[in-house]
Design a protein around this motif. Structure first.
Motif, short mmCIF file in Angstrom:
data_model
loop_
_atom_site.label_atom_id
_atom_site.label_comp_id
_atom_site.label_asym_id
_atom_site.label_seq_id
_atom_site.Cartn_x
_atom_site.Cartn_y
_atom_site.Cartn_z
N VAL A 1 -75.37 -48.65 3.36
CA VAL A 1 -75.92 -49.90 2.86
C VAL A 1 -77.15 -49.65 2.01
O VAL A 1 -77.32 -50.23 0.93
CB VAL A 1 -76.24 -50.82 4.05
N MET B 1 -66.48 -47.61 5.24
CA MET B 1 -66.42 -48.32 3.96
C MET B 1 -65.41 -49.44 4.00
O MET B 1 -65.60 -50.50 3.40
CB MET B 1 -66.08 -47.33 2.85
N ARG B 2 -64.33 -49.19 4.73
CA ARG B 2 -63.33 -50.24 4.82
C ARG B 2 -63.90 -51.46 5.51
O ARG B 2 -63.71 -52.61 5.06
CB ARG B 2 -62.11 -49.72 5.55
N VAL B 3 -64.57 -51.21 6.61
CA VAL B 3 -65.17 -52.33 7.33
C VAL B 3 -66.16 -53.06 6.44
O VAL B 3 -66.16 -54.30 6.36
CB VAL B 3 -65.88 -51.81 8.59
N LEU B 4 -66.95 -52.29 5.78
CA LEU B 4 -67.96 -52.91 4.92
C LEU B 4 -67.31 -53.73 3.82
O LEU B 4 -67.71 -54.86 3.55
CB LEU B 4 -68.82 -51.80 4.31
N ALA B 5 -66.31 -53.15 3.23
CA ALA B 5 -65.65 -53.87 2.14
C ALA B 5 -65.02 -55.15 2.65
O ALA B 5 -65.09 -56.21 2.00
CB ALA B 5 -64.61 -52.96 1.48
N GLU B 6 -64.41 -55.04 3.80
CA GLU B 6 -63.79 -56.24 4.35
C GLU B 6 -64.83 -57.30 4.66
O GLU B 6 -64.65 -58.48 4.36
CB GLU B 6 -63.02 -55.89 5.63
N ALA B 7 -65.91 -56.85 5.25
CA ALA B 7 -66.96 -57.81 5.59
C ALA B 7 -67.50 -58.48 4.33
O ALA B 7 -67.64 -59.70 4.28
CB ALA B 7 -68.08 -57.09 6.33
N LEU B 8 -67.77 -57.67 3.37
CA LEU B 8 -68.33 -58.24 2.16
C LEU B 8 -67.34 -59.15 1.46
O LEU B 8 -67.71 -60.21 0.95
CB LEU B 8 -68.77 -57.13 1.21
N SER B 9 -66.13 -58.73 1.44
CA SER B 9 -65.16 -59.58 0.75
C SER B 9 -64.94 -60.86 1.53
O SER B 9 -64.78 -61.93 0.95
CB SER B 9 -63.85 -58.83 0.57
N MET C 1 -73.70 -65.34 5.51
CA MET C 1 -73.22 -64.01 5.15
C MET C 1 -73.73 -62.98 6.14
O MET C 1 -72.99 -62.14 6.63
CB MET C 1 -73.72 -63.65 3.74
N LEU D 1 -61.95 -47.45 -2.07
CA LEU D 1 -62.87 -48.33 -1.36
C LEU D 1 -64.18 -48.48 -2.10
O LEU D 1 -64.78 -49.56 -2.08
CB LEU D 1 -63.12 -47.78 0.05
N GLU E 1 -68.00 -72.19 0.17
CA GLU E 1 -69.14 -73.05 0.47
C GLU E 1 -69.72 -73.63 -0.79
O GLU E 1 -70.08 -74.80 -0.84
CB GLU E 1 -70.20 -72.27 1.23
N ALA F 1 -67.16 -62.28 3.32
CA ALA F 1 -68.34 -63.10 3.01
C ALA F 1 -68.22 -63.69 1.62
O ALA F 1 -68.57 -64.85 1.40
CB ALA F 1 -69.58 -62.23 3.13
N ALA F 2 -67.77 -62.87 0.74
CA ALA F 2 -67.64 -63.36 -0.64
C ALA F 2 -66.67 -64.51 -0.71
O ALA F 2 -66.85 -65.46 -1.47
CB ALA F 2 -67.20 -62.22 -1.56
N ASP G 1 -68.88 -58.87 11.68
CA ASP G 1 -67.87 -57.89 11.28
C ASP G 1 -68.27 -56.50 11.73
O ASP G 1 -67.46 -55.73 12.22
CB ASP G 1 -67.69 -57.92 9.77
N VAL H 1 -68.36 -67.61 0.82
CA VAL H 1 -69.45 -68.19 0.05
C VAL H 1 -68.96 -69.04 -1.11
O VAL H 1 -69.41 -70.17 -1.27
CB VAL H 1 -70.41 -67.10 -0.44
N LEU I 1 -65.82 -51.86 -3.17
CA LEU I 1 -67.19 -52.24 -2.84
C LEU I 1 -67.98 -52.57 -4.08
O LEU I 1 -68.83 -53.47 -4.06
CB LEU I 1 -67.87 -51.09 -2.10
#
Lengths: 447, 208
Positions: free
Chosen positions: B50, B181-189, A336, A321, B198, B191-192, A343, B195, A325
Motif C-alpha cells: 500500500v 495483490m489479488r485481495v487488494l485489487a478486489e477490495a479496491l475494485s 471505502m 494484477l 453512491e 470499493a470503486a 476485505d 463509490v 491495480l
C-alpha cells in the motif's frame, strides 16, 4: 611355523598397506599408513614385524570382539583396497591349512581375518584386493568347511569385520546403523550354520566392509562372488590414504561427516559429489512441495520444467494484477475504508490465523489519505503489535508523501543499511509511466 | 491453501546457513512455505504494498496515470523489502532498481548487447557428439537450471543448490504477492464499484 609366518607375512605384506588399528602401536600404524608401495620382500625383519602384527592382531581381535559395539575401531574393513596379487591367494589357501595345525595363538581365526582386513586398508584405487578378499574369505570358508576352526574363523571374520566396519574412520554419520547391523551380523556369524558356504562368508565380509547405507542391496550383491569383486573394488575405492590417516588419528575434524553408503565409492571426490547431489535433491524436493502438480512428476528435467512454468505464470499473474491495480480507482471515502478493512479482514482471516484489525478507526480522513491510507494505518497498527521491531513513525495519520517516503527510508535502512534510499525514490519517480494505462475518467485517482 | 502456523513468523536477520558457522546458535531457516505464509508476512507485505502504491501514485505524473509497470515494480520492491534482503533475489530486485542501465553498461564495456547470443544452437551440435543419454539428460537439466536462473532475479550464475533454494523462496514469495495483490485489487475494485454507485445515488438525490 615359518611357513605360516611367511605366508602370513606374505599375506599381510603383499598388501600395500598395513592396516591401522586403533589398538595397534605406532609401529603398526606407521606401517599401515604408508601409501601403497611395493610389498616388502619377506625377510627376517619382516617376519619380526609380522609376529608383532600377529600378536597385535590377536589382541585386537579380542579387543574388537569386546568392543564390537564400542565403535572405536579404525580397523575398517571397508577398505579392501590393497591389491592382493595372486600369491596371497595361495598363501591364503595355506593359511586355512595352517589353521588346524598351528596357529599358536587363539587369535588365529581373528588373524586371518585381520590379515584379510589389512589388505583393505589400502588407499585408493586398488581394485584387485577386494576380489581377493572375497576369495580369501570364501577360500577360508571352504577350507573351514571341515573344520570347526573355520567356522569360528568365519564367526571371527564377521565379528571383527563388523567391529571394524563399525566406523569408517572419518565417515561417521550413522554409526548406530552400522553397529546394529554388525551386532546382528556378529550374532549370526557366531551362531553360524552356514559358515562353510561361500556366500554367507562373502556376504559377511562385504557387509562388514561397507557400513551403513544400503544393506539390502549389498547383501543381494554379496551373493554373487563376481559381484563381490566389484563391490570390493568399490569398497577399496572408499578409502584413500587420507582416510587411513584420519582413521588412525581419529581426530575430530571440522568438515561435514558423511557416511559412505554401501556399495558406493568413497574417495573424497565422489563423497563430495554425493553430498552435493544430495543437497540438490533435497532442494528439489522442497520445490516439489511448493509447486503444485509436481508430485507426479519424476526426474529433474521435467520437474524443472514445471517449476519454470509455474514461476513464469506467477510472474504473469503479478503483472496482470499490477495492471489491474493501476487502473483501479481510489476514491476517498469512509465507506471505502471500512470496505477495505473488511476485505482485508476477510483476506487475512482466510490466509492468516489471526484477525487483528480493530473495528473502527476514529481518525479523520486526510485529503491525501484514501482507502489505501486507511489500509495502511490498519496494517501498521496490527503490524506494530506483531512486530515491535519495525517501528514506524506513525504520526497521527497525516500521510503526506514525505511521510510515506519516510516509511520507505526507515525500512530500507533497517533492511539494507545502504544509502540508496534516495536513489530508490529517485528511481521510482523516474519511472517512465507508460501511457498504456487507460486515461479515461476512471483513472482519476485521488489520495 | 492451508496456512501453516507460523513456526518462525518474523523473518529475523539470522543467517540461514548453519553450516557456515557451526558454532552459531541460529536456528535453521524456515522452509519457504512457512516463512511466506504467516499472517505477519502478509500483513507486512500488504502494508508495504500500500505504501508503495501510494508513493507511486503520488509520484505519478499530473495526468494521474499510473503505469502498470510502475505498479509492478513497486510491488516487487515491496516484496523484496519484506524479504528483508535475506535472499539473493530480493537483494537483486532492490539493487537493480537503481543501476540497471549502469550495470549493463559497465559490464558490456559500453556496448549494450541487445540480443542474447543463441546458445541453443551449440548444444544440439554437441549433442550429436556426446550421444549418451546420461549426457543428454545432464545437458537438459543444466539448460533448465540456467533458464530458471534467468527467471529468478539475481540468480543468473548460481550453482544449482543455491539456485534451487532461491527459487523455492522466490516461488513462495511470489505466491504471497499474488494473493495479497489479488485481495487488494478486489477490495479496491469493490470499493470503486460501490463509490460510483453512491455518487450516482447522490446525484440522483440531488437531482430529484
Amino acid at each position: 611355523m615359518d611357513t605360516d609366518l611367511n605366508s602370513i607375512s606374505y599375506l599381510s605384506l603383499n598388501y600395500d598397506h598395513q592396516p591401522v588399528l586403533d589398538h595397534f602401536d605406532s609401529a603398526l600404524s606407521s606401517i599401515v599408513s604408508s601409501p601403497s608401495t611395493a610389498p616388502p620382500p619377506p625377510g627376517p625383519t619382516n617376519s619380526l614385524v609380522i609376529r608383532e602384527l600377529i600378536g597385535r592382531l590377536g589382541t585386537i581381535c579380542n579387543n574388537n570382539k569386546s568392543l564390537a559395539a564400542g565403535g572405536d575401531h579404525s580397523t575398517n574393513t571397508s577398505c579392501y583396497s590393497t591389491p592382493l596379487s595372486s600369491p596371497p591367494k595361495s598363501s591364503l589357501h595355506s593359511i586355512p591349512s595352517m589353521n588346524p595345525n598351528s596357529m599358536p595363538f587363539p587369535p588365529d581365526q581373528g588373524f586371518t581375518e585381520r590379515a584379510a582386513r589389512m589388505s583393505c586398508f589400502g588407499s585408493g584405487p586398488h581394485m584387485a584386493v577386494s576380489g581377493q578378499l572375497s576369495r580369501v574369505s570364501s577360500s577360508q570358508s571352504l577350507m573351514d568347511a571341515g573344520m570347526t576352526g573355520g567356522a569360528q574363523l568365519e564367526g571371527e571374520l564377521t565379528v571383527q569385520e563388523s567391529g571394524g566396519g563399525a566406523n569408517n574412520g572419518r565417515k561417521r554419520k550413522a554409526g548406530v546403523k552400522g553397529k546394529g547391523k554388525e551386532a546382528s551380523l556378529a550374532s549370526s556369524g557366531t551362531a553360524n550354520s552356514k559358515m562353510s558356504e561361500e556366500d554367507p562368508s562373502a556376504k559377511r565380509c562385504k557387509p562388514d566392509c561397507k557400513v551403513g547405507g544400503k544393506k539390502g542391496g549389498v547383501e543381494e550383491k554379496n551373493s554373487n562372488s563376481s559381484e563381490n569383486n566389484n563391490d570390493d573394488r568399490e569398497n577399496k575405492n572408499e578409502n584413500d590414504s587420507d582416510n587411513t590417516d584420519s582413521k588412525l588419528a581419529e581426530p575430530p575434524k571440522d568438515y561435514i561427516h558423511v557416511r559412505a553408503r554401501r556399495g558406493q565409492a568413497t574417495d573424497s571426490h565422489s563423497l563430495a559429489e554425493r553430498v552435493r547431489r544430495e543437497k540438490i535433491s533435497e532442494r528439489m524436493k522442497l520445490l516439489q512441495d511448493l509447486v503444485p502438480g509436481c508430485n507426479k512428476v519424476t526426474g529433474k528435467a521435467v520437474m524443472l520444467d514445471e517449476i519454470i512454468n509455474y514461476v513464469q505464470s506467477l510472474q504473469h499473474q503479478v503483472e496482470f494484477l499490477s495492471m489491474k491495480l493501476a487502473t483501479v480507482d481510489a476514491p476517498e471515502d469512509c465507506n471505502m475504508d471500512n470496505l477495505l478493512r473488511k476485505d482485508m479482514h476477510q483476506a487475512c482471516d482466510r490466509s492468516m490465523q489471526q484477525a487483528v484489525y480493530p473495528s473502527a478507526f476514529p481518525y479523520p480522513n486526510q485529503p491525501q489519505a484514501g482507502p489505501l491510507n486507511s489500509l495502511l494505518t490498519a496494517n501498521s497498527i496490527s503490524n506494530m503489535g506483531m512486530q515491535p521491531a519495525s517501528n514506524l513513525p506513525f504520526d497521527g495519520f497525516g500521510n503526506t508523501s514525505a511521510q510515506i517516503g519516510g516509511f520507505w527510508e526507515d525500512d530500507l535502512q533497517s533492511v539494507v543499511q545502504m544509502g540508496f534510499v534516495q536513489n530508490q525514490e529517485g528511481a521510482l519517480s523516474s519511472q517512465s509511466f507508460q501511457g498504456s494505462g487507460p486515461s479515461s475518467s476512471d483513472m482519476k485517482i485521488e489520495l | 491453501m492451508a496456512s501453516i502456523p507460523s513456526s518462525s513468523s518474523s523473518p529475523s536477520p539470522s543467517q540461514p546457513k548453519a553450516r557456515k558457522k557451526p558454532g552459531q546458535t541460529t536456528s535453521p531457516p524456515p522452509p519457504p512455505q512457512t516463512k511466506w505464509r504467516t499472517g505477519t508476512q502478509e500483513r507486512l507485505y500488504s502494508r508495504r504494498l500500500v505504501d508503495a502504491l501510494q508513493a507511486t501514485r503520488d509520484r505519478a505524473q499530473p495526468p494521474e496515470s499510473v503505469g502498470s509497470r510502475a505498479v509492478k515494480e513497486a510491488a516487487d520492491s515491496a516484496l523484496a523489502m519484506t524479504a528483508r534482503g535475506q535472499s539473493r533475489w530480493s537483494r537483486a530486485i532492490l539493487f537493480n532498481r537503481n543501476s540497471c542501465r549502469k550495470r549493463v553498461l559497465v559490464k558490456a564495456g559500453g556496448k549494450i548487447r541487445r540480443h542474447r547470443r543463441k546458445h541453443q544452437a551449440i548444444p544440439p551440435a554437441m549433442e550429436g557428439a556426446g550421444a549418451t543419454s546420461g549426457v543428454l539428460k545432464e545437458r537438459k537439466v543444466k539448460e533448465r537450471l540456467k533458464k530458471l536462473g534467468r527467471i529468478v532475479p539475481g540468480c543468473k550464475k548460481l550453482p544449482a543448490a543455491t539456485l534451487l533454494e532461491e527459487a523455492a523462496d522466490y516461488v513462495a514469495a511470489l505466491e504471497m504477492q499474488v494473493r495479497t495483490m489479488r485481495v487488494l485489487a478486489e477490495a479496491l475494485s469493490a470499493a470503486a464499484v460501490s463509490v460510483p454507485e453512491e455518487e450516482e445515488m447522490e446525484i440522483a438525490e440531488q437531482g430529484s
